[in-house]
Design an enzyme around this catalytic site. Structure first.
Site, short mmCIF file in Angstrom:
data_model
loop_
_atom_site.label_atom_id
_atom_site.label_comp_id
_atom_site.label_asym_id
_atom_site.label_seq_id
_atom_site.Cartn_x
_atom_site.Cartn_y
_atom_site.Cartn_z
N LYS A 111 0.82 -1.22 0.00
CA LYS A 111 0.00 0.00 0.00
C LYS A 111 0.86 1.26 0.00
O LYS A 111 0.46 2.28 -0.58
CB LYS A 111 -0.97 0.00 1.19
CG LYS A 111 -2.07 -1.02 1.01
CD LYS A 111 -3.29 -0.73 1.86
CE LYS A 111 -4.39 -1.71 1.48
NZ LYS A 111 -5.59 -1.61 2.31
N LYS A 206 -4.82 -9.31 -6.34
CA LYS A 206 -6.08 -9.66 -5.67
C LYS A 206 -7.17 -8.64 -6.01
O LYS A 206 -6.88 -7.47 -6.27
CB LYS A 206 -5.89 -9.82 -4.17
CG LYS A 206 -5.81 -8.54 -3.38
CD LYS A 206 -6.08 -8.78 -1.89
CE LYS A 206 -6.23 -7.44 -1.20
NZ LYS A 206 -7.10 -7.40 -0.06
N LYS A 209 -10.81 -3.26 -3.22
CA LYS A 209 -11.64 -2.04 -3.24
C LYS A 209 -10.88 -0.89 -3.86
O LYS A 209 -11.46 0.00 -4.47
CB LYS A 209 -11.99 -1.61 -1.82
CG LYS A 209 -12.88 -2.53 -1.04
CD LYS A 209 -13.24 -1.85 0.29
CE LYS A 209 -13.57 -2.84 1.36
NZ LYS A 209 -12.45 -3.13 2.27
N1 AQP Z 1 -9.62 -10.59 -3.06
C1 AQP Z 1 -10.02 -11.13 -1.90
N2 AQP Z 1 -10.30 -12.45 -1.80
C2 AQP Z 1 -10.72 -12.99 -0.62
N3 AQP Z 1 -10.88 -12.27 0.51
C3 AQP Z 1 -10.62 -10.94 0.45
N4 AQP Z 1 -10.69 -9.95 1.36
C4 AQP Z 1 -10.33 -8.79 0.79
N5 AQP Z 1 -10.00 -8.98 -0.49
C5 AQP Z 1 -10.18 -10.31 -0.75
C6 AQP Z 1 -11.11 -10.14 2.74
O1 AQP Z 1 -12.14 -9.22 3.01
C7 AQP Z 1 -12.04 -8.81 4.37
C8 AQP Z 1 -12.11 -7.32 4.46
O2 AQP Z 1 -10.98 -6.71 4.04
P1 AQP Z 1 -10.67 -5.21 4.42
O3 AQP Z 1 -11.86 -4.39 4.32
O4 AQP Z 1 -9.93 -5.15 5.68
O5 AQP Z 1 -9.73 -4.77 3.26
P2 AQP Z 1 -8.55 -5.47 2.55
O6 AQP Z 1 -8.23 -6.81 3.05
O7 AQP Z 1 -7.45 -4.51 2.50
O8 AQP Z 1 -9.22 -5.72 1.16
P3 AQP Z 1 -9.74 -4.82 0.02
O9 AQP Z 1 -11.19 -5.04 -0.07
O10 AQP Z 1 -8.94 -5.15 -1.15
O11 AQP Z 1 -9.51 -3.34 0.40
P4 AQP Z 1 -8.35 -2.35 0.01
O12 AQP Z 1 -8.37 -2.24 -1.48
O13 AQP Z 1 -8.76 -1.10 0.70
O14 AQP Z 1 -7.08 -2.94 0.49
C9 AQP Z 1 -10.77 -9.42 4.93
O15 AQP Z 1 -11.11 -10.59 5.66
C10 AQP Z 1 -10.00 -9.80 3.71
O16 AQP Z 1 -9.16 -10.89 3.92
#
Ligand code: AQP
Length: 343
Positions: A111, A206, A209
């Site tokens: 990040k 992956k 968001k």
């Molecule tokens: N691609 C993914 N496949 C499976 N699980 C996923 N999670 C996120 N992306 C995937 C799971 O969703 C939960 C919430 O995650 P978060 O809101 O803490 O954000 P993150 O893990 O950083 O995932 P994002 O959605 O991709 O957000 P950004 O882009 O802001 O980093 C967690 O349980 C995560 O494992």
């Protein structure tokens, strides 16, 4: 008793990865565990969030929990910032965790990118707040996607170091568990065919968001048309689907789409290939789109209905915040005495 905690950041459009990797798995745990599900708004502000967008996204995550089947009477559903003890325990953990532990976190490196001098201090300390979220409730199990594995290991390290550093005080205060530990060594629950859903544009990244391309993810509020279009346009190699799971090796895009189909239909990848192996994408993609719409459209409808009544969502979060706060304050009162803070 076994207790589950998990959180989702209100930092943008919830997507299929969040659903399959986390939210969907929250539901059956309600039958076997005490369950606490949190909208982690304090985590979200580690990167800039427009205040109005943060409020909207917070309600959207809560609505997704409920639409997916989380029952706010059986589970505690709340947003993190309502329970100030999260911040308080995170500070304690900032003083337990070591700089070197944090510096090894791959999510921070991803990040922060090349610009690590200019990201927030909060982004660096993120795993410390996450450990506080979990350990404030002495949660024994945390259902998350595969990307959170390293943060969970850090949570275990922080718990172990706190238990060890303060062992004498924990014993003197008489607040340890029968095994003498104050914080449990939490187990991650990472299982099933969809622990890491990949981007629809690039099978090596992956689904996220924060990916600037909306085509890279299926959002939980996408309509049927958008879902079908995104799947149709998803990057694939030209070969047909293999007959065996082995044939998905080194084909990340194919592996991802077959994995999504398997997860959405509660089948194994082998089952899916028994049905579609040897066929081309022209057959598989429309079937996947129909399946995704069948699962996601009713949930999107229910989310929309909930979002039309924000006061009701806010009341759920407030009630959850009060129930979470009672547990959190009990832990925090003990932590203050263990450390030697006078009250
Ligand atoms: N691609 C993914 N496949 C499976 N699980 C996923 N999670 C996120 N992306 C995937 C799971 O969703 C939960 C919430 O995650 P978060 O809101 O803490 O954000 P993150 O893990 O950083 O995932 P994002 O959605 O991709 O957000 P950004 O882009 O802001 O980093 C967690 O349980 C995560 O494992």
């Amino acid at each position: 008793s076994p207790r589950v905690f998990s959180g989702i950041q209100p930092s943008g459009d919830l997507h299929l990865g969040n659903y399959l990797g986390a939210i969907r798995r929250f539901v059956p745990l309600q039958d076997t565990h005490e369950t606490i599900y949190c909208v982690v708004d304090m985590h979200a502000i580690t990167v800039w969030q427009e205040p109005e967008a943060l409020r909207r996204a917070t309600r959207e995550v809560a609505a997704a929990f409920i639409a997916a089947g989380v029952d706010p009477k059986r589970s505690i559903v709340f947003n993190q910032s309502q329970v100030v003890q999260h911040a308080e325990l995170a500070w304690v953990f900032n003083c337990v965790a070591r700089m070197g532990w944090m510096a090894r976190m791959t999510q921070f490196k991803d990040k922060a990118g090349k610009n690590s001098e200019n990201v927030s201090l909060g982004l660096f300390a993120y795993p410390s707040l996450m450990a506080a979220d979990i350990l404030l409730y002495k949660a024994t199990h945390v259902p998350v996607g595969d990307d959170q594995k390293q943060h969970l290991e850090l949570t275990r390290d922080i718990a172990a170091k706190f238990n060890n550093d303060y062992a004498a005080s924990i014993a003197a205060e008489g607040v340890g568990a029968p095994d003498g530990q104050f914080f449990p060594i939490t187990e991650p629950l990472i299982a099933g065919p969809a622990t890491r859903i990949m981007s629809l544009r690039d099978g090596t990244k992956k689904m996220s968001k924060s990916d600037p391309s909306e085509q890279s993810r299926i959002s939980l509020l996408d309509d049927a048309d958008a879902i079908a279009k995104k799947i149709k346009k998803a990057t694939t190699d030209p070969a047909e689907l293999p007959l065996e799971v082995d044939g998905l090796k080194d084909r990340p895009e194919a592996d991802n789409l077959v994995g999504i189909y398997a997860a959405l239909s509660d089948k194994t990848e082998a089952d899916v290939l028994a049905e579609f192996g040897g066929q081309g994408w022209g057959k598989f993609k429309p079937a996947l789109a129909d399946l995704a719409v069948a699962v996601l459209a009713p949930m999107a409808g229910e989310m929309q209905r909930l979002l039309d009544d924000p006061e009701t969502i806010d009341a759920v979060l407030r009630d959850g915040g009060e129930r979470a706060g009672a547990i959190a304050e009990k832990t925090m009162a003990e932590v203050r005495s263990i450390i030697g803070f006078i009250r």
